[in-house]
Scaffold this motif. Structure first.
Motif, PDB file in Angstrom:
ATOM      1  N   GLU A  97      -2.090  33.690 -44.498  1.00 38.62           N
ATOM      2  CA  GLU A  97      -2.078  32.292 -44.083  1.00 38.62           C
ATOM      3  C   GLU A  97      -2.024  31.382 -45.311  1.00 38.62           C
ATOM      4  N   LYS A  98      -1.213  30.325 -45.230  1.00 38.01           N
ATOM      5  CA  LYS A  98      -1.069  29.396 -46.351  1.00 38.01           C
ATOM      6  C   LYS A  98      -2.375  28.633 -46.586  1.00 38.01           C
ATOM      7  N   VAL A  99      -2.659  28.356 -47.863  1.00 35.42           N
ATOM      8  CA  VAL A  99      -3.858  27.633 -48.276  1.00 35.42           C
ATOM      9  C   VAL A  99      -3.415  26.335 -48.946  1.00 35.42           C
ATOM     10  N   ASP A 100      -4.203  25.288 -48.800  1.00 33.67           N
ATOM     11  CA  ASP A 100      -3.909  23.997 -49.427  1.00 33.67           C
ATOM     12  C   ASP A 100      -3.796  24.181 -50.946  1.00 33.67           C
ATOM     13  N   PRO A 101      -2.597  23.934 -51.534  1.00 32.46           N
ATOM     14  CA  PRO A 101      -2.409  24.136 -52.976  1.00 32.46           C
ATOM     15  C   PRO A 101      -3.332  23.272 -53.835  1.00 32.46           C
ATOM     16  N   THR A 102      -3.650  22.060 -53.386  1.00 26.96           N
ATOM     17  CA  THR A 102      -4.530  21.183 -54.163  1.00 26.96           C
ATOM     18  C   THR A 102      -5.929  21.786 -54.262  1.00 26.96           C
ATOM     19  N   PHE A 103      -6.431  22.285 -53.146  1.00 22.32           N
ATOM     20  CA  PHE A 103      -7.739  22.946 -53.119  1.00 22.32           C
ATOM     21  C   PHE A 103      -7.728  24.171 -54.029  1.00 22.32           C
ATOM     22  N   PHE A 104      -6.683  24.981 -53.911  1.00 24.19           N
ATOM     23  CA  PHE A 104      -6.565  26.209 -54.700  1.00 24.19           C
ATOM     24  C   PHE A 104      -6.504  25.887 -56.191  1.00 24.19           C
ATOM     25  N   LYS A 105      -5.718  24.867 -56.568  1.00 23.68           N
ATOM     26  CA  LYS A 105      -5.601  24.471 -57.980  1.00 23.68           C
ATOM     27  C   LYS A 105      -6.942  24.002 -58.527  1.00 23.68           C
ATOM     28  N   SER A 106      -7.699  23.272 -57.719  1.00 20.28           N
ATOM     29  CA  SER A 106      -9.016  22.811 -58.139  1.00 20.28           C
ATOM     30  C   SER A 106      -9.947  23.989 -58.386  1.00 20.28           C
ATOM     31  N   PHE A 107      -9.903  24.946 -57.488  1.00 23.41           N
ATOM     32  CA  PHE A 107     -10.737  26.142 -57.575  1.00 23.41           C
ATOM     33  C   PHE A 107     -10.394  26.937 -58.844  1.00 23.41           C
ATOM     34  N   VAL A 108      -9.112  27.235 -59.017  1.00 22.84           N
ATOM     35  CA  VAL A 108      -8.671  28.027 -60.171  1.00 22.84           C
ATOM     36  C   VAL A 108      -8.891  27.253 -61.474  1.00 22.84           C
ATOM     37  N   GLY A 109      -8.649  25.952 -61.461  1.00 23.57           N
ATOM     38  CA  GLY A 109      -8.879  25.129 -62.652  1.00 23.57           C
ATOM     39  C   GLY A 109     -10.330  25.170 -63.098  1.00 23.57           C
ATOM     40  N   SER A 110     -11.235  25.145 -62.140  1.00 25.57           N
ATOM     41  CA  SER A 110     -12.662  25.242 -62.462  1.00 25.57           C
ATOM     42  C   SER A 110     -12.974  26.571 -63.139  1.00 25.57           C
ATOM     43  N   LEU A 111     -12.350  27.637 -62.667  1.00 27.82           N
ATOM     44  CA  LEU A 111     -12.569  28.960 -63.256  1.00 27.82           C
ATOM     45  C   LEU A 111     -11.915  29.082 -64.629  1.00 27.82           C
ATOM     46  N   ARG A 112     -10.760  28.454 -64.794  1.00 27.44           N
ATOM     47  CA  ARG A 112     -10.060  28.514 -66.094  1.00 27.44           C
ATOM     48  C   ARG A 112     -10.931  27.941 -67.205  1.00 27.44           C
ATOM     49  N   TYR A 113     -11.673  26.906 -66.891  1.00 28.80           N
ATOM     50  CA  TYR A 113     -12.571  26.297 -67.881  1.00 28.80           C
ATOM     51  C   TYR A 113     -13.606  27.315 -68.360  1.00 28.80           C
ATOM     52  N   LEU A 114     -14.072  28.162 -67.465  1.00 29.93           N
ATOM     53  CA  LEU A 114     -15.088  29.156 -67.820  1.00 29.93           C
ATOM     54  C   LEU A 114     -14.545  30.303 -68.661  1.00 29.93           C
ATOM     55  N   THR A 115     -13.231  30.513 -68.663  1.00 29.78           N
ATOM     56  CA  THR A 115     -12.669  31.637 -69.412  1.00 29.78           C
ATOM     57  C   THR A 115     -12.868  31.482 -70.917  1.00 29.78           C
ATOM     58  N   CYS A 116     -13.168  30.272 -71.371  1.00 29.38           N
ATOM     59  CA  CYS A 116     -13.414  30.055 -72.804  1.00 29.38           C
ATOM     60  C   CYS A 116     -14.653  30.803 -73.282  1.00 29.38           C
ATOM     61  N   SER A 153      -4.220  32.998 -48.091  1.00 27.17           N
ATOM     62  CA  SER A 153      -5.611  33.398 -47.893  1.00 27.17           C
ATOM     63  C   SER A 153      -5.959  34.630 -48.735  1.00 27.17           C
ATOM     64  N   THR A 154      -4.999  35.495 -48.983  1.00 27.38           N
ATOM     65  CA  THR A 154      -5.215  36.675 -49.822  1.00 27.38           C
ATOM     66  C   THR A 154      -5.532  36.267 -51.255  1.00 27.38           C
ATOM     67  N   HIS A 155      -4.782  35.294 -51.775  1.00 28.17           N
ATOM     68  CA  HIS A 155      -5.021  34.799 -53.128  1.00 28.17           C
ATOM     69  C   HIS A 155      -6.391  34.121 -53.208  1.00 28.17           C
ATOM     70  N   LEU A 156      -6.724  33.350 -52.181  1.00 26.27           N
ATOM     71  CA  LEU A 156      -8.010  32.647 -52.147  1.00 26.27           C
ATOM     72  C   LEU A 156      -9.166  33.638 -52.103  1.00 26.27           C
ATOM     73  N   LYS A 157      -8.979  34.735 -51.411  1.00 33.16           N
ATOM     74  CA  LYS A 157     -10.020  35.764 -51.340  1.00 33.16           C
ATOM     75  C   LYS A 157     -10.343  36.297 -52.734  1.00 33.16           C
ATOM     76  N   VAL A 158      -9.312  36.498 -53.549  1.00 32.72           N
ATOM     77  CA  VAL A 158      -9.518  36.988 -54.919  1.00 32.72           C
ATOM     78  C   VAL A 158     -10.252  35.940 -55.751  1.00 32.72           C
ATOM     79  N   VAL A 159      -9.881  34.677 -55.590  1.00 31.87           N
ATOM     80  CA  VAL A 159     -10.535  33.596 -56.338  1.00 31.87           C
ATOM     81  C   VAL A 159     -12.012  33.510 -55.953  1.00 31.87           C
ATOM     82  N   ARG A 160     -12.290  33.628 -54.676  1.00 32.79           N
ATOM     83  CA  ARG A 160     -13.688  33.595 -54.215  1.00 32.79           C
ATOM     84  C   ARG A 160     -14.482  34.774 -54.786  1.00 32.79           C
ATOM     85  N   ARG A 161     -13.839  35.918 -54.896  1.00 33.64           N
ATOM     86  CA  ARG A 161     -14.517  37.093 -55.457  1.00 33.64           C
ATOM     87  C   ARG A 161     -14.899  36.852 -56.918  1.00 33.64           C
ATOM     88  N   ILE A 162     -14.038  36.178 -57.656  1.00 33.32           N
ATOM     89  CA  ILE A 162     -14.355  35.868 -59.060  1.00 33.32           C
ATOM     90  C   ILE A 162     -15.651  35.068 -59.122  1.00 33.32           C
TER      91      ILE A 162
END
Length: 142
Positions: A45-64, A85-94
């Protein structure tokens, strides 16, 4: 112990957990399940790209400061234009992984500092470093 600069992203990690309603998530031992295959052509199922970008962006900051999530955050970053939804599941697992590893490790460090200061007050100052061990399974499996 009292002098110097200390950098901690514990509060930032907790804010991300709160922001994405994951404070109560169950901790996991690795940031991504072994054998996970992600694709741009995922049928999920498709996920809101803005929500997903916010989620991944928050995690990218932590990679430092948390290098063991660098690879998996890089992988999920490839799907920001059309996440499923599959991609979001992986992000949530992180994020669940960060709750097992980072928040717990930082809490342990804070307790160790507090104990060292207490011992100093009791004239039992510790000279040697306090070693904190973390069972980092993602580094072991890599």
């Amino acid at each position: 112990m009292d002098d110097g600069i200390f950098i901690s992203q514990e509060s930032y990690t907790k804010e991300i957990l709160k922001k994405f309603n994951m404070l109560d998530c169950n901790p996991v031992n690795t940031p991504m399940e072994s054998g996970t295959k992600l694709s741009k052509f995922d049928e999920g199922e498709k996920v809101d790209p803005t929500f997903f970008k916010s989620f991944v962006g928050s995690l990218r900051y932590l990679t430092c400061t948390i290098s063991d999530i660098l690879f998996v955050v890089g992988v999920v970053s490839r799907f920001m234009e059309a996440p499923t939804s599959t991609h979001l599941k992986v992000v949530r697992r992180i994020l669940c992984y960060l709750k097992a590893e980072y928040v717990v490790a930082m809490s342990c460090t804070c307790h160790a500092i507090w104990l060292r200061r207490l011992l100093k007050e009791l004239n039992l100052q510790q000279i040697e470093a306090t070693e904190i061990s973390i069972d980092n399974k993602s580094a072991q499996e890599g």
